[in-house]
Structure formats: structure tokens, C-alpha cells
Design an enzyme around this catalytic site. Structure first.
Site, PDB file in Angstrom:
ATOM      1  N   LYS A 126      13.671 -17.719  14.704  1.00 54.46           N
ATOM      2  CA  LYS A 126      14.488 -18.648  13.917  1.00 54.46           C
ATOM      3  C   LYS A 126      15.201 -17.968  12.760  1.00 54.46           C
ATOM      4  O   LYS A 126      16.194 -18.484  12.245  1.00 54.46           O
ATOM      5  CB  LYS A 126      13.634 -19.804  13.397  1.00 54.46           C
ATOM      6  CG  LYS A 126      12.588 -19.425  12.378  1.00 54.46           C
ATOM      7  CD  LYS A 126      11.852 -20.660  11.888  1.00 54.46           C
ATOM      8  CE  LYS A 126      10.804 -20.307  10.830  1.00 54.46           C
ATOM      9  NZ  LYS A 126      10.105 -21.513  10.331  1.00 54.46           N
ATOM     10  N   LYS A 175      15.288 -13.671  11.241  1.00 56.66           N
ATOM     11  CA  LYS A 175      15.760 -12.351  11.634  1.00 56.66           C
ATOM     12  C   LYS A 175      14.662 -11.578  12.343  1.00 56.66           C
ATOM     13  O   LYS A 175      13.482 -11.712  12.007  1.00 56.66           O
ATOM     14  CB  LYS A 175      16.216 -11.553  10.404  1.00 56.66           C
ATOM     15  CG  LYS A 175      17.484 -12.066   9.743  1.00 56.66           C
ATOM     16  CD  LYS A 175      17.860 -11.153   8.578  1.00 56.66           C
ATOM     17  CE  LYS A 175      19.167 -11.581   7.935  1.00 56.66           C
ATOM     18  NZ  LYS A 175      19.538 -10.673   6.807  1.00 56.66           N
ATOM     19  N   LEU A 176      15.059 -10.737  13.293  1.00 55.67           N
ATOM     20  CA  LEU A 176      14.098  -9.844  13.924  1.00 55.67           C
ATOM     21  C   LEU A 176      13.432  -8.969  12.859  1.00 55.67           C
ATOM     22  O   LEU A 176      14.080  -8.507  11.930  1.00 55.67           O
ATOM     23  CB  LEU A 176      14.795  -8.958  14.953  1.00 55.67           C
ATOM     24  CG  LEU A 176      15.304  -9.629  16.220  1.00 55.67           C
ATOM     25  CD1 LEU A 176      16.126  -8.653  17.048  1.00 55.67           C
ATOM     26  CD2 LEU A 176      14.151 -10.190  17.043  1.00 55.67           C
ATOM     27  N   VAL A 202      -5.892  -8.313  -1.582  1.00 58.11           N
ATOM     28  CA  VAL A 202      -4.981  -7.189  -1.332  1.00 58.11           C
ATOM     29  C   VAL A 202      -3.612  -7.424  -1.958  1.00 58.11           C
ATOM     30  O   VAL A 202      -3.098  -6.592  -2.718  1.00 58.11           O
ATOM     31  CB  VAL A 202      -4.832  -6.945   0.176  1.00 58.11           C
ATOM     32  CG1 VAL A 202      -3.764  -5.893   0.448  1.00 58.11           C
ATOM     33  CG2 VAL A 202      -6.164  -6.515   0.779  1.00 58.11           C
ATOM     34  N   GLU A 224      -9.637 -13.943 -10.380  1.00 59.08           N
ATOM     35  CA  GLU A 224     -10.222 -13.882  -9.038  1.00 59.08           C
ATOM     36  C   GLU A 224     -11.436 -14.807  -8.954  1.00 59.08           C
ATOM     37  O   GLU A 224     -12.330 -14.749  -9.788  1.00 59.08           O
ATOM     38  CB  GLU A 224     -10.619 -12.450  -8.694  1.00 59.08           C
ATOM     39  CG  GLU A 224     -11.519 -12.287  -7.484  1.00 59.08           C
ATOM     40  CD  GLU A 224     -10.956 -12.898  -6.206  1.00 59.08           C
ATOM     41  OE1 GLU A 224     -11.733 -13.519  -5.452  1.00 59.08           O
ATOM     42  OE2 GLU A 224      -9.737 -12.766  -5.969  1.00 59.08           O
ATOM     43  N   VAL A 250      -9.774 -21.420 -10.973  1.00 59.90           N
ATOM     44  CA  VAL A 250      -8.548 -21.936 -11.579  1.00 59.90           C
ATOM     45  C   VAL A 250      -8.454 -23.438 -11.356  1.00 59.90           C
ATOM     46  O   VAL A 250      -8.663 -23.932 -10.242  1.00 59.90           O
ATOM     47  CB  VAL A 250      -7.317 -21.229 -10.990  1.00 59.90           C
ATOM     48  CG1 VAL A 250      -6.035 -21.884 -11.480  1.00 59.90           C
ATOM     49  CG2 VAL A 250      -7.336 -19.745 -11.341  1.00 59.90           C
ATOM     50  N   GLY A 297      -4.134 -16.129  -0.177  1.00 55.49           N
ATOM     51  CA  GLY A 297      -4.203 -16.089   1.274  1.00 55.49           C
ATOM     52  C   GLY A 297      -2.972 -16.643   1.951  1.00 55.49           C
ATOM     53  O   GLY A 297      -2.012 -17.074   1.303  1.00 55.49           O
ATOM     54  N   ASP A 315      -0.852 -12.968  12.885  1.00 58.75           N
ATOM     55  CA  ASP A 315      -1.399 -13.821  11.828  1.00 58.75           C
ATOM     56  C   ASP A 315      -1.752 -15.225  12.314  1.00 58.75           C
ATOM     57  O   ASP A 315      -2.621 -15.883  11.747  1.00 58.75           O
ATOM     58  CB  ASP A 315      -0.397 -13.944  10.679  1.00 58.75           C
ATOM     59  CG  ASP A 315      -0.319 -12.684   9.835  1.00 58.75           C
ATOM     60  OD1 ASP A 315      -0.911 -11.664  10.239  1.00 58.75           O
ATOM     61  OD2 ASP A 315       0.342 -12.719   8.777  1.00 58.75           O
ATOM     62  N   HIS A 330      -5.496  24.413   2.633  1.00 55.88           N
ATOM     63  CA  HIS A 330      -5.660  24.482   1.172  1.00 55.88           C
ATOM     64  C   HIS A 330      -4.384  25.029   0.542  1.00 55.88           C
ATOM     65  O   HIS A 330      -3.846  26.032   1.008  1.00 55.88           O
ATOM     66  CB  HIS A 330      -6.832  25.392   0.818  1.00 55.88           C
ATOM     67  CG  HIS A 330      -6.980  25.615  -0.656  1.00 55.88           C
ATOM     68  ND1 HIS A 330      -7.530  24.667  -1.487  1.00 55.88           N
ATOM     69  CD2 HIS A 330      -6.613  26.659  -1.448  1.00 55.88           C
ATOM     70  CE1 HIS A 330      -7.529  25.128  -2.729  1.00 55.88           C
ATOM     71  NE2 HIS A 330      -6.961  26.332  -2.727  1.00 55.88           N
TER      72      HIS A 330
END
Length: 475
Positions: free
Chosen positions: A35, A37-38, A191, A211, A245, A281, A321, A454
Site C-alpha cells: 500500500k 513503498k517497497l 531497544v 522504564e 507512567v 513496543g 512482525d 592485530h
């Protein structure tokens, strides 16, 4: 009339377009429905643009400290407009490259929204794709033998603040800032939150991280997250853990200051800044693609699949995902390859999460593969551990960045490598050696037998491997 395909992929992001290329290599007539962009989120709204900004932040921070390298500079200025222009050029170049790869593979692309239809005159099984074209023309009908859902994810929003992107940002909106705020509160120390905290601090923004967990980066090895918190604080970033929070408390005043309240260890406290960045998330894009017309199962918002990414409809696969798990671009790509090879009856292997390298592109960088020390013990392994610091590596001192260390987690009984955990300079480039060692079930002895050049940062692998049995040479 429907156009027939061996495979139609819903989504042209990193997982989708890589799957399409592999399908083309295997001789499958393939189409992508996208829908936007590639390249998807990774190329346009995630991995690539954020790393481009991180690189600019790194150069800016290094330039300000150039006297440490014997170089005197003055009037160092940040031109954020040019930073954003550089980011856009990189995106456009890569996007053009993806388009050329798709054209080379003779893969059809339909620009629009694809929806899976139920059984119809075209097919007795769900899977026919109706594409609502972006150009407003009549819907296209696609009749695939197989479907891969690769629709990705989007940032989670704070309830009640969905339409306040002027001052409550997600990572996607933050990428499009035309000017940097003087201060920001980042909700979430995972992350994405830590990458943004590092970047914005290097851009001279005052940063506060809140956090919810007892520590930042809770999925990383505990030693790594502890070291990262120390180094963030050293950079002047405020890090508050165990912070709940209160989203209903967010308010913006007449001076364009945003205030929120958080409960930390039983005490309520107010925090203020110019902007808030929400990094709590991502949620799968499962709406509006016709899943209700299938038997596909969704749990906790993610499509359920087997190890080869088949859903309950055996001819419909899902990757990336949208199925949860490790939400990483390189994982989506490999899942796409596995799904396509399974469709084509090729020999293929499921993705093992413990063989997947994970990277955080903050300053310093973090990278890991395999079991954390805590995970290994919970899984019943008897472990031994070694750490080796970058301050004992000549190339790190030459770089002017010697903070951090590498940690190995090893099975005491078999000597097999269980996990590699790194924090320090360029570790996202170094982790592939650890990933290969995991694939090969390497032992510390085998890693130490590898001759590392090295001076190089990679020498740290040989040293930490020797250190597992107390034989490190330079520390």
C-alpha cells in the site's frame, strides 16, 4: 477476471520483498501487494532512517571531542536539516535498489491494499486477493495458489493520546522532526527507546528514560543492561527504572511543556520536557486484510503459524512482525525465505531464535546471540562465564572508544558456546563471528584457535575465549 499467481505476498517490506525474490529464483510466478513503498517500515520508517540519524549523532559527538585525537576544532554546529536530507538520500538510494531487484525478478507489484476473500467462484478455499488500488481504479483480483502475509507492525500508542503527535511522538513521527527539542521524555527503555536516548543525547537533547521493568533492556543479559545504564548516565541521561507512567496525567501547558506523572517504587513524581517519545513496543498489522474470511488464528494480537510459517490455512503463510517473536528485519527476511522454500518443496530449516544475532545501534552499541546467563541456567545448563574488556584491546584505544566488554556463556559439560553478549565499539559488526560460532557449536578452544588480526577489535573474541578457562593473555 482474476490474474493467477503461484504466490501473492501481502506487504513489500524486508520480509515480503526478500520472499518475493527467493520465490522468483525458484521459478514461482509472484506478485507483491504493497500500500505504500517497497522496503516497508525498515527502509522508510525504522532501521535505515534511524541508523542514518544515529551515524550523524555519532559524527557530531566525535567532532565535538576532536581535541582528544589531537585535532582542534571550533564553532562545531549541528545542521539538523542537512542531517535529515542525508537520511532521505540514503532511503531513496536503497528504495531505488529494491525496485530494481523486483524488476529484475520479474515480480509484479500492485500498489494498494490487499484483502483475502473467502471461498468464491474463483477458489473453493479462502485466498483470492482483492486489491483496492491506490490509483482509484477498479479493484484487481488475484488468484494465488499460495499467500504470504507480511504486513508488518506499527508502534503502540498510549491510550487516550492517539491524536497528539505534535508533542507525544512515536519513533515514526520522531524520524520526521524538522527541529530537535531541547528536552524529551522517553517512555520505554527497550531497544528502540535506548537507541533514541543515545542519539538524542549525542545531539545535545536533555533525555529522561522511564522504564517499567526493574532494568532497561530487560531481554538482554543482565550484565549488559547494567553496563548500558551506567554508560547512559555517564552521558548525562536520566534513567528511571521500575517506573509506571500514568498516561492519563500527560498534560501540555501554554509554554509548550509536556508534563507527566510516574509512580517509582511507590512514590509519584512529575517529569517535564518539550516532547514525549513513546517506545512501548509494536503491534501487528492484522486489521483490514480479510483474516475474518479464513480459519487463521490470532493470539495476543499476532498470527499463529507452525515452524514453516503456515497458518491454519495451509496455503496461507505469515512472516515477520505480524507473527510476533523476534521483530527484526533480518528475521523477517529469513522467515520469508523459509516459507517460500517450504511452498516450493525445497529442503529448508526453521529459524532458531537462539541462533539469531540481535543488535542495538546506540552509543555504545550492543549485540548478542544465544542464551543469556540467566536463561542458560533456567534451561538446566551448568555454565561457566568469561568477560573481557575493550580497554585491553589496542584498536579500541585507537578508536578512542574503549568502554564495554564481551561476555561468553559456555556449557560447562560440553564446552559448547551458549551465548555471546557484547557492549562496545562496532559490536554490531563483530557479532556475526559469535553467530557463526553458535551455528557450528563452537567451543572456546576452537574460537581461540582462530587467528585474529592485530590490531583489530575482533581480537577480543580470541581473548574472551581464552578467558573461559582462565588463560586470557592481555588482561
Amino acid at each position: 477476471m482474476a490474474t493467477e499467481y503461484d504466490l501473492v505476498i501481502l506487504g513489500g517490506g524486508t520480509g515480503g520483498y526478500v520472499a518475493a525474490i527467493r520465490a522468483s529464483q525458484l521459478g514461482l510466478k509472484t506478485a507483491i501487494v504493497e500500500k505504500n513503498k517497497l522496503g516497508g517500515t525498515c527502509l522508510h520508517k525504522g532501521c535505515i532512517p534511524s541508523k542514518a540519524l544515529l551515524r550523524s549523532a555519532e559524527v557530531y559527538a566525535t567532532t565535538k571531542n576532536s581535541s582528544e585525537f589531537g585535532i582542534e576544532s571550533s564553532n562545531v554546529k549541528l545542521n539538523f536539516h542537512n542531517v535529515q536530507e542525508r537520511k532521505r538520500k540514503i532511503i531513496n538510494q536503497l528504495h531505488t535498489g529494491v525496485e530494481q531487484l523486483i524488476k529484475k525478478g520479474k515480480i509484479d507489484v500492485y500498489e494498494g491494499i490487499g484483502r483475502i476473500l473467502g471461498p468464491s467462484i474463483f477458489s473453493p478455499m479462502p485466498g483470492t486477493i482483492s486489491v483496492e488500488m491506490n490509483n482509484g481504479l477498479e479493484n484487481e483480483m488475484l488468484l494465488p495458489r499460495n499467500v504470504i502475509i507480511a504486513t508488518g507492525s506499527r508502534p503502540r500508542l498510549l491510550p487516550g493520546h492517539e491524536n497528539e503527535s505534535e508533542f507525544v511522538l512515536t519513533s515514526e513521527e520522531a524520524l520526521e522532526l524538522t527541529a530537535l527539542p531541547k528536552s524529551i521524555i522517553i517512555i520505554g527503555g527497550g531497544v528502540i527507546g535506548i537507541e533514541w536516548a543515545s542519539m538524542l543525547s549525542d545531539f545535545d537533547v536533555q533525555v529522561t528514560v522511564l522504564e517499567y521493568d526493574e532494568r532497561i533492556l530487560p531481554t538482554e543479559d543482565r550484565d549488559i543492561s547494567r553496563e548500558m545504564e551506567r554508560l547512559l548516565k555517564k552521558k548525562g541521561i536520566t534513567v528511571i527504572t521500575s517506573a509506571k507512567v500514568l498516561s492519563e496525567s500527560i498534560e501540555k501547558d501554554a509554554n509548550n511543556t509536556v508534563t507527566l506523572k510516574a509512580v517509582c517504587n511507590g512514590t509519584e513524581k512529575a517529569y517535564s520536557a518539550e516532547k514525549i517519545l513513546v517506545s512501548v513496543g509494536r503491534q501487528a498489522n492484522t486489521e483490514g486484510i480479510g483474516l475474518e474470511n479464513t480459519e487463521i488464528k490470532i493470539e495476543n494480537g499476532f498470527i499463529q503459524t507452525n515452524e514453516f510459517y503456515q497458518t491454519k490455512e495451509s496455503h496461507i503463510y505469515a512472516i515477520g512482525d505480524v507473527i510476533g517473536g523476534l521483530q527484526l528485519a533480518h528475521v523477517a527476511s529469513r522467515e520469508g525465505i523459509v516459507a517460500v522454500e517450504h511452498i516450493a518443496n525445497e529442503k529448508t530449516y526453521p529459524v532458531d531464535d537462539k541462533l539469531v544475532p540481535k543488535c542495538i545501534y546506540s552509543s555504545p552499541e550492543i549485540a548478542s546471540v544465544g542464551y543469556t546467563e540467566e536463561e542458560a541456567k533456567k534451561s538446566g545448563f551448568k555454565t561457566k562465564v568469561a568477560k573481557f574488556p575493550f580497554k585491553a584491546i589496542g584498536k579500541a584505544l585507537i578508536f578512542g572508544n574503549s568502554e564495554g566488554f564481551v561476555k561468553l556463556v559456555v556449557d560447562e559439560e560440553t564446552e559448547d558456546l551458549l551465548g555471546v553478549h557484547m557492549i562496545g565499539p562496532h559490536v554490531t559488526d563483530l557479532i556475526s563471528e559469535g553467530a557463526l560460532a553458535r551455528v557450528l557449536d563452537a567451543t572456546p578452544w576452537e574460537i581461540a584457535q582462530t587467528i585474529h588480526p592485530h590490531p583489530s577489535l575482533s581480537e577480543i573474541f580470541g581473548e574472551v575465549a581464552l578467558g573461559v578457562n582462565g588463560k586470557a593473555l592481555h588482561f
